[in-house]
Design a protein around this motif. Structure first.
Motif, PDB file in Angstrom:
ATOM      1  N   HIS A   1      -1.087  45.695 -41.598  1.00  0.00           N
ATOM      2  CA  HIS A   1      -1.132  46.265 -40.249  1.00  0.00           C
ATOM      3  C   HIS A   1      -2.545  46.159 -39.679  1.00  0.00           C
ATOM      4  O   HIS A   1      -2.721  45.826 -38.508  1.00  0.00           O
ATOM      5  CB  HIS A   1      -0.694  47.727 -40.265  1.00  0.00           C
TER       6      HIS A   1
ATOM      7  N   LEU B   1       2.377  51.275 -30.279  1.00  0.00           N
ATOM      8  CA  LEU B   1       1.972  51.718 -31.616  1.00  0.00           C
ATOM      9  C   LEU B   1       2.896  52.820 -32.135  1.00  0.00           C
ATOM     10  O   LEU B   1       3.262  52.832 -33.316  1.00  0.00           O
ATOM     11  CB  LEU B   1       0.515  52.187 -31.599  1.00  0.00           C
TER      12      LEU B   1
ATOM     13  N   ILE C   1      -3.798  44.029 -36.279  1.00  0.00           N
ATOM     14  CA  ILE C   1      -4.590  44.565 -35.164  1.00  0.00           C
ATOM     15  C   ILE C   1      -5.804  43.683 -34.917  1.00  0.00           C
ATOM     16  O   ILE C   1      -6.133  43.375 -33.764  1.00  0.00           O
ATOM     17  CB  ILE C   1      -4.987  46.034 -35.427  1.00  0.00           C
TER      18      ILE C   1
ATOM     19  N   GLN D   1      -4.513  40.600 -33.155  1.00  0.00           N
ATOM     20  CA  GLN D   1      -4.040  40.937 -31.807  1.00  0.00           C
ATOM     21  C   GLN D   1      -5.207  41.135 -30.844  1.00  0.00           C
ATOM     22  O   GLN D   1      -5.147  40.702 -29.695  1.00  0.00           O
ATOM     23  CB  GLN D   1      -3.187  42.198 -31.868  1.00  0.00           C
TER      24      GLN D   1
ATOM     25  N   MET E   1      -7.425  50.740 -29.917  1.00  0.00           N
ATOM     26  CA  MET E   1      -7.132  49.803 -30.999  1.00  0.00           C
ATOM     27  C   MET E   1      -8.134  49.948 -32.142  1.00  0.00           C
ATOM     28  O   MET E   1      -7.790  49.719 -33.301  1.00  0.00           O
ATOM     29  CB  MET E   1      -7.079  48.379 -30.471  1.00  0.00           C
TER      30      MET E   1
ATOM     31  N   TYR F   1      -6.937  50.654 -35.833  1.00  0.00           N
ATOM     32  CA  TYR F   1      -7.443  49.856 -36.953  1.00  0.00           C
ATOM     33  C   TYR F   1      -8.028  50.773 -38.035  1.00  0.00           C
ATOM     34  O   TYR F   1      -7.740  50.610 -39.227  1.00  0.00           O
ATOM     35  CB  TYR F   1      -8.499  48.865 -36.460  1.00  0.00           C
TER      36      TYR F   1
END
Length: 173
Positions: free
Chosen positions: A59, A137, A63, A66, A16, A20
């Motif tokens: 986006h 993703l 992330i 999330q 992640m 990112y």
């Protein structure tokens, strides 16, 4: 591309962080390209690149939320071919007279590279959580591919001589 065995991050957190980093870099590049197009009075393409920058920034924010990160993580190295992250548009691919179709084609290529990137991670991941997240993703990026393909249907394909400049820049020293 580097050997597939080196692509999969060891943890969900590392994956992640890479995702990112990709979104932030793509957003920054789109903003830079928008500024360049504005400088060349190519406002239509500048506006399109600005919209793409906003989308990529959203986006990145998704992330962060999330993952529950209060602060953005440090940029994460991305194991990918070339010098740019998969989703980032190369500056060398941009022409000051490009049309919206060209800008969308560059964005489409970036999204397709991101699909391949996350698919390769899913194929090589040893951790089931990393594999599942990489597939998610990948699917998000596939949605972006579809969106851009739909946008491309709405803009005219450039004429053959789109890059002819009747008043090219002149340099004097």
């Amino acid at each position: 591309m580097k050997p597939a065995s080196t692509l999969a991050p060891a943890s969900l957190d590392a994956l992640m962080r890479q995702a990112y980093t990709m979104e932030v870099e793509a957003g920054q590049r789109y903003a830079d390209l928008a500024d360049a197009m504005q400088t060349h009075n190519n406002r239509e393409v500048a506006d399109l690149f600005r919209r793409m920058a906003v989308i990529e920034s959203r986006h990145a924010s998704q992330i962060l939320a999330q993952m529950g990160w209060a602060e953005p993580p440090a940029p994460q190295p991305i194991d990918w071919e070339g010098f740019e992250a998969p989703e980032t548009v190369a500056v060398d691919d941009v022409h000051y007279l490009m049309r919206p179709w060209h800008a969308l084609a560059l964005a489409l290529a970036g999204e397709q590279r991101a699909v391949r990137f996350f698919a390769a991670i899913a194929e090589t991941a040893g951790d089931p959580a990393v594999r599942a997240a990489a597939l998610e993703l990948r699917d998000e990026e596939l949605g972006h591919v579809t969106l851009i393909e739909e946008w491309m249907q709405k803009v005219p394909r450039p004429e053959q001589d789109w890059d002819d400049d009747p008043d090219p820049p002149r340099y004097t020293d």
